[in-house]
Scaffold this active site. Structure first.
Site, PDB file in Angstrom:
ATOM      1  N   PRO A   9       0.605  -1.046  -0.380  1.00  0.00           N
ATOM      2  CA  PRO A   9       0.058   0.113   0.008  1.00  0.00           C
ATOM      3  C   PRO A   9       0.646   1.062   0.375  1.00  0.00           C
ATOM      4  O   PRO A   9       1.970   1.383   0.708  1.00  0.00           O
ATOM      5  CB  PRO A   9      -0.363  -0.082   0.956  1.00  0.00           C
ATOM      6  CG  PRO A   9      -0.290  -1.366   2.226  1.00  0.00           C
ATOM      7  CD  PRO A   9       0.672  -2.200   1.670  1.00  0.00           C
ATOM      8  N   ASN A  10       0.645   2.353  -0.522  1.00  0.00           N
ATOM      9  CA  ASN A  10       0.995   3.678  -0.835  1.00  0.00           C
ATOM     10  C   ASN A  10       1.615   3.394  -1.731  1.00  0.00           C
ATOM     11  O   ASN A  10       2.973   4.560  -2.109  1.00  0.00           O
ATOM     12  CB  ASN A  10       1.172   4.055   0.353  1.00  0.00           C
ATOM     13  CG  ASN A  10       0.258   4.106   1.547  1.00  0.00           C
ATOM     14  OD1 ASN A  10      -0.940   4.937   0.736  1.00  0.00           O
ATOM     15  ND2 ASN A  10      -0.177   3.638   2.828  1.00  0.00           N
ATOM     16  N   ARG A  17       4.972  10.683  -2.566  1.00  0.00           N
ATOM     17  CA  ARG A  17       4.351  11.033  -0.773  1.00  0.00           C
ATOM     18  C   ARG A  17       6.201  10.667   0.060  1.00  0.00           C
ATOM     19  O   ARG A  17       6.749   9.747   0.047  1.00  0.00           O
ATOM     20  CB  ARG A  17       4.462   9.391  -1.255  1.00  0.00           C
ATOM     21  CG  ARG A  17       4.309   8.702   0.248  1.00  0.00           C
ATOM     22  CD  ARG A  17       3.778   7.300   0.444  1.00  0.00           C
ATOM     23  NE  ARG A  17       3.860   6.174   1.796  1.00  0.00           N
ATOM     24  CZ  ARG A  17       4.227   5.264   1.866  1.00  0.00           C
ATOM     25  NH1 ARG A  17       5.125   4.488   1.155  1.00  0.00           N
ATOM     26  NH2 ARG A  17       3.663   4.674   3.306  1.00  0.00           N
ATOM     27  N   TYR A  22      10.851   8.512   1.206  1.00  0.00           N
ATOM     28  CA  TYR A  22      11.019   7.570   0.046  1.00  0.00           C
ATOM     29  C   TYR A  22      11.466   8.058  -0.927  1.00  0.00           C
ATOM     30  O   TYR A  22      11.763   7.181  -2.085  1.00  0.00           O
ATOM     31  CB  TYR A  22       9.686   7.477   0.067  1.00  0.00           C
ATOM     32  CG  TYR A  22       9.134   6.713   1.120  1.00  0.00           C
ATOM     33  CD1 TYR A  22       9.479   5.611   1.910  1.00  0.00           C
ATOM     34  CD2 TYR A  22       7.903   7.318   1.515  1.00  0.00           C
ATOM     35  CE1 TYR A  22       9.115   5.343   2.715  1.00  0.00           C
ATOM     36  CE2 TYR A  22       7.374   6.706   3.048  1.00  0.00           C
ATOM     37  CZ  TYR A  22       7.998   5.746   3.650  1.00  0.00           C
ATOM     38  OH  TYR A  22       7.542   5.042   4.969  1.00  0.00           O
ATOM     39  N   ASN A  73       8.128  -5.562  -1.369  1.00  0.00           N
ATOM     40  CA  ASN A  73       7.834  -4.672  -0.475  1.00  0.00           C
ATOM     41  C   ASN A  73       6.850  -4.488  -0.312  1.00  0.00           C
ATOM     42  O   ASN A  73       5.739  -3.983  -0.323  1.00  0.00           O
ATOM     43  CB  ASN A  73       8.224  -2.845  -0.741  1.00  0.00           C
ATOM     44  CG  ASN A  73       8.305  -1.905  -0.112  1.00  0.00           C
ATOM     45  OD1 ASN A  73       8.063  -2.629   1.274  1.00  0.00           O
ATOM     46  ND2 ASN A  73       9.188  -0.830  -0.169  1.00  0.00           N
ATOM     47  N   ALA A  76       3.332  -0.872   4.261  1.00  0.00           N
ATOM     48  CA  ALA A  76       2.333  -0.852   5.596  1.00  0.00           C
ATOM     49  C   ALA A  76       2.319  -2.538   6.133  1.00  0.00           C
ATOM     50  O   ALA A  76       2.067  -2.916   7.625  1.00  0.00           O
ATOM     51  CB  ALA A  76       1.606  -0.316   5.713  1.00  0.00           C
ATOM     52  N   GLU A  97      12.248  -9.387   1.577  1.00  0.00           N
ATOM     53  CA  GLU A  97      12.124  -8.267   1.934  1.00  0.00           C
ATOM     54  C   GLU A  97      12.642  -7.265   2.109  1.00  0.00           C
ATOM     55  O   GLU A  97      14.329  -7.431   2.277  1.00  0.00           O
ATOM     56  CB  GLU A  97      11.345  -8.059   3.771  1.00  0.00           C
ATOM     57  CG  GLU A  97      10.662  -6.944   3.529  1.00  0.00           C
ATOM     58  CD  GLU A  97       9.765  -7.525   5.076  1.00  0.00           C
ATOM     59  OE1 GLU A  97       9.008  -8.557   5.511  1.00  0.00           O
ATOM     60  OE2 GLU A  97       9.852  -6.615   5.822  1.00  0.00           O
ATOM     61  N   HIS A  99      13.014  -2.767   1.935  1.00  0.00           N
ATOM     62  CA  HIS A  99      12.541  -1.582   2.553  1.00  0.00           C
ATOM     63  C   HIS A  99      13.568  -0.518   1.694  1.00  0.00           C
ATOM     64  O   HIS A  99      14.723  -0.715   1.925  1.00  0.00           O
ATOM     65  CB  HIS A  99      12.503  -1.430   3.605  1.00  0.00           C
ATOM     66  CG  HIS A  99      11.407  -2.156   4.308  1.00  0.00           C
ATOM     67  ND1 HIS A  99      10.004  -2.146   4.102  1.00  0.00           N
ATOM     68  CD2 HIS A  99      11.613  -3.895   4.431  1.00  0.00           C
ATOM     69  CE1 HIS A  99       9.250  -3.223   4.510  1.00  0.00           C
ATOM     70  NE2 HIS A  99      10.695  -4.003   5.018  1.00  0.00           N
ATOM     71  N   ARG A 106      13.645   4.282  12.697  1.00  0.00           N
ATOM     72  CA  ARG A 106      12.091   4.974  12.406  1.00  0.00           C
ATOM     73  C   ARG A 106      11.359   4.882  13.868  1.00  0.00           C
ATOM     74  O   ARG A 106      11.743   4.797  15.001  1.00  0.00           O
ATOM     75  CB  ARG A 106      11.510   4.793  11.416  1.00  0.00           C
ATOM     76  CG  ARG A 106      11.892   5.072   9.911  1.00  0.00           C
ATOM     77  CD  ARG A 106      11.686   5.487   8.749  1.00  0.00           C
ATOM     78  NE  ARG A 106      10.211   6.074   8.648  1.00  0.00           N
ATOM     79  CZ  ARG A 106       9.038   6.084   7.662  1.00  0.00           C
ATOM     80  NH1 ARG A 106       9.343   4.742   6.818  1.00  0.00           N
ATOM     81  NH2 ARG A 106       8.748   6.422   7.883  1.00  0.00           N
TER      82      ARG A 106
END
Ligand code: DQA
Length: 148
Positions: A9-10, A17, A22, A73, A76, A97, A99, A106
């Site tokens: 998502p996103n 964004r 990012y 990725n 969320a 995985e 990111h 974070r």
């Protein structure tokens, strides 16, 4: 060799964004440079993005017999999705995985990955370059088994 890139998502909003976290490349820009690297490695790649958890689960399930590896990725859903974790475990396809940001640097809730334990490993914090590293990592892993 065929590798599927799954984006949660996103990530369709990359480019605009939170660019401080990012970067300014769009997902299409990232796909384009990953494809250049894939050509060098003689690997086929496909990109897919969805905002819906169940669609990621479906895509992982449908990958069986179609793809040799997955780079994901989960965005969320990284931090919450037992369903995606279980799907990765179920299909037994080598999965990395990735990111863009370093999730360990974070907020506390981002430091836990529900999905990483189902993966070969996790690449986090290298910006858009994490995608290229993910491709190199998964292809190298698959090739090392082909030679055995
Ligand atoms: C992300 C990190 C996640 O915590 C976040 O929810 C994202 C993007 C990353 O690539 O840095 O959407 O997966």
């Amino acid at each position: 060799m065929k590798i599927l890139f799954l984006n949660g998502p996103n990530l369709n909003l990359l480019g605009s964004r939170e660019p401080d976290k990012y970067g300014t490349l769009t997902l299409k820009d990232i796909e384009n440079f990953v494809k250049l690297e894939a050509d060098k490695l003689n690997v086929e790649v496909e990109f897919y993005q969805t905002n819906i958890e169940g669609e990621l689960v479906n895509k992982v399930q449908e990958s069986k017999g179609k793809y040799d590896g997955i780079v994901i990725n989960p965005a969320a859903y990284t931090h919450t999705s037992v369903a995606i974790r279980d799907a990765i475990l179920a299909v037994e396809i080598p999965t990395v995985e990735i990111h863009i940001s370093n999730i360990h640097k974070r907020e506390e809730f981002r430091t836990n990955s529900m999905t990483a334990p189902a993966c070969i490993g996790q690449i986090t914090g290298f910006g858009a370059f994490s995608y290229k590293l993910g491709l190199i990592a998964v292809t190298d892993y698959i090739k090392s088994f082909e030679q055995d």
